[in-house]
Design an enzyme around this catalytic site. Structure first.
Site, PDB file in Angstrom:
ATOM      1  N   CYS A   1      51.009  30.896  24.762  1.00 49.09           N
ATOM      2  CA  CYS A   1      52.026  29.999  25.311  1.00 49.09           C
ATOM      3  C   CYS A   1      51.329  28.991  26.219  1.00 49.09           C
ATOM      4  O   CYS A   1      50.564  29.373  27.105  1.00 49.09           O
ATOM      5  CB  CYS A   1      53.057  30.801  26.102  1.00 49.09           C
TER       6      CYS A   1
ATOM      7  N   CYS B   1      52.582  29.671  30.136  1.00 50.61           N
ATOM      8  CA  CYS B   1      52.193  30.839  30.948  1.00 50.61           C
ATOM      9  C   CYS B   1      50.950  31.559  30.465  1.00 50.61           C
ATOM     10  O   CYS B   1      50.452  32.455  31.139  1.00 50.61           O
ATOM     11  CB  CYS B   1      53.352  31.825  31.048  1.00 50.61           C
TER      12      CYS B   1
ATOM     13  N   CYS C   1      59.094  32.006  24.316  1.00 48.91           N
ATOM     14  CA  CYS C   1      58.131  32.933  24.909  1.00 48.91           C
ATOM     15  C   CYS C   1      58.928  33.956  25.709  1.00 48.91           C
ATOM     16  O   CYS C   1      59.751  33.591  26.552  1.00 48.91           O
ATOM     17  CB  CYS C   1      57.163  32.171  25.814  1.00 48.91           C
TER      18      CYS C   1
ATOM     19  N   CYS D   1      57.996  33.589  29.707  1.00 53.75           N
ATOM     20  CA  CYS D   1      58.394  32.465  30.578  1.00 53.75           C
ATOM     21  C   CYS D   1      59.569  31.660  30.050  1.00 53.75           C
ATOM     22  O   CYS D   1      59.949  30.663  30.650  1.00 53.75           O
ATOM     23  CB  CYS D   1      57.206  31.549  30.844  1.00 53.75           C
TER      24      CYS D   1
ATOM     25  N   CYS E   1      58.203  28.869  12.820  1.00 58.17           N
ATOM     26  CA  CYS E   1      57.860  27.453  12.784  1.00 58.17           C
ATOM     27  C   CYS E   1      57.721  26.974  14.227  1.00 58.17           C
ATOM     28  O   CYS E   1      58.707  26.914  14.962  1.00 58.17           O
ATOM     29  CB  CYS E   1      58.954  26.700  12.041  1.00 58.17           C
TER      30      CYS E   1
END
Length: 132
Positions: free
Chosen positions: A48, A51, A97, A100, A120
């Site tokens: 991510c 984070c 995510c 976060c 995707c």
């Protein structure tokens, strides 16, 4: 809430580029075929961008033809959370995510075996760390 989801808009803006902020915090989408991760072939892990949590392994990435980096499964069952998305007069499943709450993209039931899923993703939401 954890420290990552508890950040203010000002904090997120200071940590991310304007494009990353638009995609991850405002649920935007990058243009198809616009991000280099769509063509990335090296081994590694996609994290991510907000984070740093690991999201996808490169061995689950495949060429979907959609123009966005696509994967058939996340790095673990608890890396991604799914949200019902009814925006733009469509019904889709948004992926975020789990750490976060960053918008990563959407998941569709048209992927390859073994899962049949296509995660995707927006390349702007990812940070690729190649294996050494």
């Amino acid at each position: 809430m954890n420290d990552e989801t508890d950040r203010s808009t000002t904090e997120w803006r200071s940590r991310l580029t304007p494009e990353q902020f638009r995609v991850t915090r405002e649920h935007g989408t990058e243009r198809a075929f616009s991000h280099p991760y769509n063509l990335e072939k090296r081994d590694g892990i996609y994290h991510c961008v907000c984070c740093g949590a690991p999201l996808f392994k490169s061995d689950t990435k495949y060429e979907s033809g959609s123009g966005w980096p696509s994967f058939f499964q996340p790095v673990s069952d608890d890396a991604i959370k799914e949200i019902d998305d009814r925006s733009h007069f469509m019904r889709r499943t948004e992926i975020r995510c789990a750490n976060c709450d960053a918008h990563i993209g959407h998941v569709f039931p048209d992927g390859p075996a073994p899962t049949g899923l296509r995660y995707c993703t927006n390349g702007l939401a990812l940070d690729f760390k190649p294996d050494e």
